[in-house]
Design a protein around this motif. Structure first.
Motif, PDB file in Angstrom:
ATOM      1  N   ALA A 178       4.354  71.716  13.953  1.00 42.33           N
ATOM      2  CA  ALA A 178       3.622  72.745  13.216  1.00 42.33           C
ATOM      3  C   ALA A 178       3.655  72.543  11.711  1.00 42.33           C
ATOM      4  N   VAL A 179       4.729  71.943  11.198  1.00 37.22           N
ATOM      5  CA  VAL A 179       4.960  71.897   9.751  1.00 37.22           C
ATOM      6  C   VAL A 179       5.334  70.485   9.323  1.00 37.22           C
ATOM      7  N   SER A 180       4.562  69.927   8.397  1.00 39.27           N
ATOM      8  CA  SER A 180       4.891  68.640   7.781  1.00 39.27           C
ATOM      9  C   SER A 180       5.267  68.869   6.315  1.00 39.27           C
ATOM     10  N   LEU A 181       5.649  67.792   5.653  1.00 36.15           N
ATOM     11  CA  LEU A 181       6.141  67.867   4.277  1.00 36.15           C
ATOM     12  C   LEU A 181       5.177  67.205   3.311  1.00 36.15           C
ATOM     13  N   GLU A 229      -1.691  78.124  13.420  1.00 36.44           N
ATOM     14  CA  GLU A 229      -2.999  78.781  13.367  1.00 36.44           C
ATOM     15  C   GLU A 229      -3.997  77.999  12.520  1.00 36.44           C
ATOM     16  N   VAL A 230      -3.539  77.397  11.443  1.00 38.11           N
ATOM     17  CA  VAL A 230      -4.435  76.579  10.615  1.00 38.11           C
ATOM     18  C   VAL A 230      -4.916  75.364  11.401  1.00 38.11           C
ATOM     19  N   ARG A 231      -4.022  74.751  12.166  1.00 39.57           N
ATOM     20  CA  ARG A 231      -4.437  73.605  12.971  1.00 39.57           C
ATOM     21  C   ARG A 231      -5.429  74.023  14.058  1.00 39.57           C
ATOM     22  N   GLU A 232      -5.120  75.139  14.731  1.00 43.42           N
ATOM     23  CA  GLU A 232      -5.959  75.584  15.833  1.00 43.42           C
ATOM     24  C   GLU A 232      -7.347  75.999  15.365  1.00 43.42           C
ATOM     25  N   ARG A 233      -7.405  76.724  14.242  1.00 49.44           N
ATOM     26  CA  ARG A 233      -8.690  77.288  13.807  1.00 49.44           C
ATOM     27  C   ARG A 233      -9.497  76.341  12.922  1.00 49.44           C
ATOM     28  N   TYR A 234      -8.799  75.484  12.148  1.00 48.97           N
ATOM     29  CA  TYR A 234      -9.517  74.664  11.168  1.00 48.97           C
ATOM     30  C   TYR A 234      -9.261  73.165  11.311  1.00 48.97           C
ATOM     31  N   GLY A 235      -8.360  72.770  12.205  1.00 50.83           N
ATOM     32  CA  GLY A 235      -8.088  71.357  12.405  1.00 50.83           C
ATOM     33  C   GLY A 235      -7.332  70.707  11.266  1.00 50.83           C
ATOM     34  N   LEU A 236      -6.632  71.517  10.464  1.00 57.03           N
ATOM     35  CA  LEU A 236      -5.899  71.005   9.305  1.00 57.03           C
ATOM     36  C   LEU A 236      -4.399  70.949   9.594  1.00 57.03           C
ATOM     37  N   THR A 237      -3.732  70.003   8.959  1.00 56.86           N
ATOM     38  CA  THR A 237      -2.273  69.901   9.014  1.00 56.86           C
ATOM     39  C   THR A 237      -1.681  70.592   7.793  1.00 56.86           C
ATOM     40  N   VAL A 238      -0.775  71.532   8.019  1.00 60.01           N
ATOM     41  CA  VAL A 238      -0.053  72.178   6.923  1.00 60.01           C
ATOM     42  C   VAL A 238       1.052  71.247   6.435  1.00 60.01           C
ATOM     43  N   VAL A 239       1.028  70.958   5.128  1.00 63.53           N
ATOM     44  CA  VAL A 239       2.081  70.158   4.492  1.00 63.53           C
ATOM     45  C   VAL A 239       2.727  71.027   3.413  1.00 63.53           C
ATOM     46  N   ARG A 260      -8.278  66.966   5.812  1.00 63.79           N
ATOM     47  CA  ARG A 260      -7.459  67.221   6.979  1.00 63.79           C
ATOM     48  C   ARG A 260      -6.113  67.859   6.641  1.00 63.79           C
ATOM     49  N   HIS A 261      -5.876  68.178   5.374  1.00 64.89           N
ATOM     50  CA  HIS A 261      -4.571  68.706   4.969  1.00 64.89           C
ATOM     51  C   HIS A 261      -4.717  69.993   4.156  1.00 64.89           C
ATOM     52  N   LEU A 262      -3.742  70.878   4.350  1.00 65.03           N
ATOM     53  CA  LEU A 262      -3.626  72.080   3.534  1.00 65.03           C
ATOM     54  C   LEU A 262      -2.225  72.095   2.936  1.00 65.03           C
ATOM     55  N   VAL A 263      -2.145  71.983   1.612  1.00 63.81           N
ATOM     56  CA  VAL A 263      -0.864  72.000   0.913  1.00 63.81           C
ATOM     57  C   VAL A 263      -0.438  73.454   0.725  1.00 63.81           C
ATOM     58  N   VAL A 264       0.756  73.784   1.207  1.00 64.97           N
ATOM     59  CA  VAL A 264       1.270  75.152   1.142  1.00 64.97           C
ATOM     60  C   VAL A 264       2.485  75.171   0.221  1.00 64.97           C
ATOM     61  N   ILE A 265       2.392  75.971  -0.842  1.00 68.63           N
ATOM     62  CA  ILE A 265       3.474  76.081  -1.828  1.00 68.63           C
ATOM     63  C   ILE A 265       4.090  77.470  -1.727  1.00 68.63           C
ATOM     64  N   PRO A 266       5.406  77.570  -1.550  1.00 62.84           N
ATOM     65  CA  PRO A 266       6.036  78.896  -1.518  1.00 62.84           C
ATOM     66  C   PRO A 266       5.894  79.614  -2.859  1.00 62.84           C
TER      67      PRO A 266
END
Length: 298
Positions: A182-185, A146-156, A105-111
């Motif tokens: 939209a954005v979690s940590l 968009e990640v939540r809408e299309r894939y049901g994932l929370t961006v962290v 349920r999570h997608l980890v996003v690293i800058p």
């Protein structure tokens, strides 16, 4: 303390895996065998392409070892503005699709790094301009929606050394500028300490934004040398700056207690950066770390 809201896992990173394919890295089959042997049931996908990307095959490999995916991971350069959106989304969509197919349920996003993590070559200015910061915040919000809408994932979003989201000042500014819907940590305790931050204070101040944890420690003596010499992140890792708990900082029991006190279920994924490392090094460390975290109540 009974940490019944904390779900402990590990990741390919703790086996020295930074790239989809690298002869210095642990083969993926061995990683899966050993992470299960060490006592973990939750894992992250690691760099896309390291584990099998066919969902049916990956599901079989995981089920055979009683493993479940907690998240996927992507690197993004959203501070570069709308011009990079299409290329960013093409990669994110692949990772998000596989992550969702595994039931995570999570997608980890690293800058993106501002200097190459291996060579240290500068690829961007160290500090963002106001316009670049706005692009980073707005682009991440768009990605989260968009990640939540299309894939049901929370961006962290994962603050990380040698990126534009690293220090306490960076993190608090970013959280204040982005929509919590939209954005979690994803708080990585090691990276945050590496960059001078206090994980417990961040949890107590911005706890409602915390969606995910990475458990990691830094060696204070090596970190002092890294800061003194301006060592890039890759060589710093090779020097052992990220160390086995409980040998470093921050102290993990107060971090776990603060996270438990939020009253929500959280993944806490062990990551001990060790690239490159001898093939026989990760398993004993992972086993001891799991035993240590059990002694903390997790």
């Amino acid at each position: 303390m009974d940490l019944d809201r904390i779900r402990i896992g590990s990741a390919p990173d703790s086996w020295g895996v930074w790239f989809p394919d690298d002869p210095q890295q642990t083969p993926w089959q061995r990683f899966l065998d050993e992470v299960a042997e060490a006592g973990y049931h939750w894992i992250e996908l690691g760099p896309y392409g390291y584990l099998p990307t066919d969902p049916a095959r990956l599901r079989d490999e995981l089920e055979g070892r009683r493993l479940t995916v907690s998240a996927g991971t992507v690197f993004t350069a959203l501070h570069r503005g709308p011009a990079v959106w299409d290329a960013t989304w093409e990669h994110v969509a692949k990772v998000a699709s596989l992550t969702a197919a595994m039931g995570a349920r999570h997608l980890v996003v690293i800058p993106e790094f501002w200097r190459d993590p291996v060579t240290g070559e500068r690829t961007d200015p160290e500090q963002l301009s106001p316009h670049q910061f706005r692009d980073l915040a707005e682009g991440t919000e768009r990605l989260g929606r968009e990640v939540r809408e299309r894939y049901g994932l929370t961006v962290v979003v994962h603050p990380h050394a040698d990126t534009h989201l690293a220090t306490e000042e960076h993190v608090t500014r970013f959280l204040d500028a982005t929509d919590p819907a939209a954005v979690s940590l994803c708080l990585d305790t090691g990276h945050y300490a590496y960059c001078g931050g206090d994980s417990v204070r961040l949890i107590k101040t911005y706890g409602e934004r915390l969606g995910y944890l990475h458990l990691k420690q830094v060696d204070p003596a090596i970190l002092a040398e890294v800061r003194r010499d301006g060592t890039p992140f890759g060589p710093a890792v090779a020097s052992g700056v990220m160390c086995e708990p409980p040998r470093g900082v921050p102290d993990l029991p107060p971090v776990l207690a603060a996270a438990q006190g939020l009253g929500v279920d959280l993944f806490a994924i062990v990551e001990q950066d060790m690239y490159p490392c001898p093939p026989d090094q990760p398993l004993p460390i992972a086993t001891r770390t799991r035993r240590y975290l059990r002694s903390c109540g997790a």
